[in-house]
Design a protein around this motif. Structure first.
Motif, PDB file in Angstrom:
ATOM      1  N   ARG A 126      14.658   3.460  -2.045  1.00  0.00           N
ATOM      2  CA  ARG A 126      13.510   3.918  -1.248  1.00  0.00           C
ATOM      3  C   ARG A 126      12.853   2.694  -0.619  1.00  0.00           C
ATOM      4  NH1 ARG A 126      10.964   7.048  -6.246  1.00  0.00           N
ATOM      5  NH2 ARG A 126      12.480   8.702  -6.438  1.00  0.00           N
ATOM      6  N   ARG A 127      12.895   2.635   0.694  1.00  0.00           N
ATOM      7  CA  ARG A 127      12.288   1.469   1.345  1.00  0.00           C
ATOM      8  C   ARG A 127      11.549   1.844   2.627  1.00  0.00           C
ATOM      9  NH1 ARG A 127      17.997   0.218   1.211  1.00  0.00           N
ATOM     10  NH2 ARG A 127      18.942   0.855   3.154  1.00  0.00           N
ATOM     11  N   SER A 128      11.172   3.096   2.737  1.00  0.00           N
ATOM     12  CA  SER A 128      10.420   3.528   3.921  1.00  0.00           C
ATOM     13  C   SER A 128       8.975   3.040   3.824  1.00  0.00           C
ATOM     14  CB  SER A 128      10.451   5.057   4.036  1.00  0.00           C
ATOM     15  OG  SER A 128       9.741   5.639   2.960  1.00  0.00           O
ATOM     16  N   PHE A 129       8.251   3.197   4.915  1.00  0.00           N
ATOM     17  CA  PHE A 129       6.877   2.720   4.970  1.00  0.00           C
ATOM     18  C   PHE A 129       6.006   3.398   3.918  1.00  0.00           C
ATOM     19  CE2 PHE A 129       2.517   3.153   6.474  1.00  0.00           C
ATOM     20  CZ  PHE A 129       2.184   1.827   6.674  1.00  0.00           C
ATOM     21  N   GLY A 130       6.136   4.708   3.785  1.00  0.00           N
ATOM     22  CA  GLY A 130       5.309   5.447   2.831  1.00  0.00           C
ATOM     23  C   GLY A 130       5.539   5.022   1.394  1.00  0.00           C
ATOM     24  N   TRP A 131       6.802   4.900   0.997  1.00  0.00           N
ATOM     25  CA  TRP A 131       7.106   4.473  -0.372  1.00  0.00           C
ATOM     26  C   TRP A 131       6.624   3.055  -0.617  1.00  0.00           C
ATOM     27  CZ3 TRP A 131       7.843   7.674  -4.045  1.00  0.00           C
ATOM     28  CH2 TRP A 131       8.495   8.879  -3.840  1.00  0.00           C
ATOM     29  N   CYS A 132       6.787   2.184   0.358  1.00  0.00           N
ATOM     30  CA  CYS A 132       6.330   0.802   0.179  1.00  0.00           C
ATOM     31  C   CYS A 132       4.808   0.721   0.136  1.00  0.00           C
ATOM     32  CB  CYS A 132       6.894  -0.093   1.280  1.00  0.00           C
ATOM     33  SG  CYS A 132       8.654  -0.422   1.081  1.00  0.00           S
ATOM     34  N   LEU A 133       4.121   1.600   0.869  1.00  0.00           N
ATOM     35  CA  LEU A 133       2.662   1.635   0.804  1.00  0.00           C
ATOM     36  C   LEU A 133       2.192   2.085  -0.582  1.00  0.00           C
ATOM     37  CD1 LEU A 133      -0.025   1.321   2.349  1.00  0.00           C
ATOM     38  CD2 LEU A 133       0.206   3.729   3.001  1.00  0.00           C
ATOM     39  N   VAL A 134       2.842   3.104  -1.137  1.00  0.00           N
ATOM     40  CA  VAL A 134       2.503   3.567  -2.489  1.00  0.00           C
ATOM     41  C   VAL A 134       2.812   2.473  -3.509  1.00  0.00           C
ATOM     42  CG1 VAL A 134       3.148   5.223  -4.290  1.00  0.00           C
ATOM     43  CG2 VAL A 134       2.773   6.010  -1.959  1.00  0.00           C
ATOM     44  N   ALA A 135       3.974   1.825  -3.371  1.00  0.00           N
ATOM     45  CA  ALA A 135       4.356   0.766  -4.310  1.00  0.00           C
ATOM     46  C   ALA A 135       3.406  -0.419  -4.225  1.00  0.00           C
ATOM     47  CB  ALA A 135       5.792   0.308  -4.034  1.00  0.00           C
ATOM     48  N   THR A 136       2.981  -0.769  -3.031  1.00  0.00           N
ATOM     49  CA  THR A 136       2.037  -1.874  -2.872  1.00  0.00           C
ATOM     50  C   THR A 136       0.697  -1.536  -3.499  1.00  0.00           C
ATOM     51  OG1 THR A 136       3.109  -2.556  -0.830  1.00  0.00           O
ATOM     52  CG2 THR A 136       0.895  -3.343  -1.179  1.00  0.00           C
ATOM     53  N   THR A 137       0.244  -0.303  -3.306  1.00  0.00           N
ATOM     54  CA  THR A 137      -1.044   0.110  -3.860  1.00  0.00           C
ATOM     55  C   THR A 137      -1.012   0.093  -5.384  1.00  0.00           C
ATOM     56  OG1 THR A 137      -1.424   1.493  -1.925  1.00  0.00           O
ATOM     57  CG2 THR A 137      -2.776   1.924  -3.864  1.00  0.00           C
ATOM     58  N   LEU A 138      -0.021   0.736  -5.981  1.00  0.00           N
ATOM     59  CA  LEU A 138       0.058   0.770  -7.440  1.00  0.00           C
ATOM     60  C   LEU A 138       0.405  -0.602  -8.018  1.00  0.00           C
ATOM     61  CD1 LEU A 138       1.727   4.220  -8.103  1.00  0.00           C
ATOM     62  CD2 LEU A 138      -0.660   3.570  -8.348  1.00  0.00           C
ATOM     63  N   GLY A 139       1.262  -1.339  -7.328  1.00  0.00           N
ATOM     64  CA  GLY A 139       1.573  -2.691  -7.778  1.00  0.00           C
ATOM     65  C   GLY A 139       0.350  -3.593  -7.773  1.00  0.00           C
ATOM     66  N   SER A 140      -0.553  -3.369  -6.818  1.00  0.00           N
ATOM     67  CA  SER A 140      -1.794  -4.150  -6.780  1.00  0.00           C
ATOM     68  C   SER A 140      -2.687  -3.846  -7.973  1.00  0.00           C
ATOM     69  CB  SER A 140      -2.554  -3.856  -5.491  1.00  0.00           C
ATOM     70  OG  SER A 140      -1.806  -4.258  -4.382  1.00  0.00           O
ATOM     71  N   PHE A 141      -2.752  -2.567  -8.362  1.00  0.00           N
ATOM     72  CA  PHE A 141      -3.533  -2.212  -9.551  1.00  0.00           C
ATOM     73  C   PHE A 141      -2.964  -2.872 -10.801  1.00  0.00           C
ATOM     74  CE2 PHE A 141      -4.867   1.674  -7.094  1.00  0.00           C
ATOM     75  CZ  PHE A 141      -6.180   1.284  -6.965  1.00  0.00           C
ATOM     76  N   PHE A 142      -1.636  -2.837 -10.939  1.00  0.00           N
ATOM     77  CA  PHE A 142      -1.002  -3.494 -12.087  1.00  0.00           C
ATOM     78  C   PHE A 142      -1.236  -5.002 -12.043  1.00  0.00           C
ATOM     79  CE2 PHE A 142       2.153   0.168 -12.318  1.00  0.00           C
ATOM     80  CZ  PHE A 142       1.513   0.741 -13.398  1.00  0.00           C
ATOM     81  N   HIS A 143      -1.172  -5.556 -10.849  1.00  0.00           N
ATOM     82  CA  HIS A 143      -1.355  -6.999 -10.686  1.00  0.00           C
ATOM     83  C   HIS A 143      -2.768  -7.416 -11.096  1.00  0.00           C
ATOM     84  CE1 HIS A 143       0.070 -10.769  -8.878  1.00  0.00           C
ATOM     85  NE2 HIS A 143      -1.196 -10.977  -8.612  1.00  0.00           N
ATOM     86  N   VAL A 144      -3.758  -6.667 -10.645  1.00  0.00           N
ATOM     87  CA  VAL A 144      -5.145  -6.988 -11.001  1.00  0.00           C
ATOM     88  C   VAL A 144      -5.350  -6.836 -12.505  1.00  0.00           C
ATOM     89  CG1 VAL A 144      -7.532  -6.199 -10.752  1.00  0.00           C
ATOM     90  CG2 VAL A 144      -6.104  -6.497  -8.744  1.00  0.00           C
ATOM     91  N   GLY A 145      -4.765  -5.799 -13.086  1.00  0.00           N
ATOM     92  CA  GLY A 145      -4.871  -5.619 -14.538  1.00  0.00           C
ATOM     93  C   GLY A 145      -4.267  -6.776 -15.306  1.00  0.00           C
TER      94      GLY A 145
END
Length: 119
Positions: A36-55
């Motif tokens: 999965r490498r479409s814009f929508g999936w990457c936007l979701v992955a970036t958003t959730l990855g950012s939450f994990f990163h901040v944690g």
């Protein structure tokens, strides 16, 4: 506050933000072979990855390491890839985003954002 709102500049800031966060992850997902490498999936992955990163960054001493591995885990899970490829995507996103920031700086767009943020 609303009388000094500059819509074209705000749209430019949002466009650059999305390009700097989602674009490098899409390129890294393509190079890592994620399913999965479409814009929508990457936007979701970036958003959730950012939450994990901040944690992870709130963890003392080894927070950066935990943040890197947790964002790689989020990328692997959301973009349907292995954990090793998720780490490769996390590293690739950092490298490609740094390169994109360098290009924006070279083009002189850093002055635009600095002026906009100090109003």
């Amino acid at each position: 506050m609303l009388d000094s709102f500059n819509l074209p500049l705000f749209a430019l800031v949002v466009l650059v933000y999305v390009a700097v966060t989602v674009g490098p992850l899409q390129l890294a997902a393509l190079l890592a072979g994620a399913r999965r490498r479409s814009f929508g999936w990457c936007l979701v992955a970036t958003t959730l990855g950012s939450f994990f990163h901040v944690g992870g960054l709130y963890t003392p001493i080894v927070g950066s390491v935990i943040a890197f591995f947790s964002s790689g885990l989020a990328y692997a899970a959301i973009l349907d890839s292995s954990f090793g490829r998720g780490l490769l995507m996390a590293f690739g996103q950092i490298v490609f985003a740094a390169a994109l920031f360098a290009v924006l700086w070279w083009l002189g767009l850093d002055e635009v954002f600095r002026t906009w943020s100090t109003r």
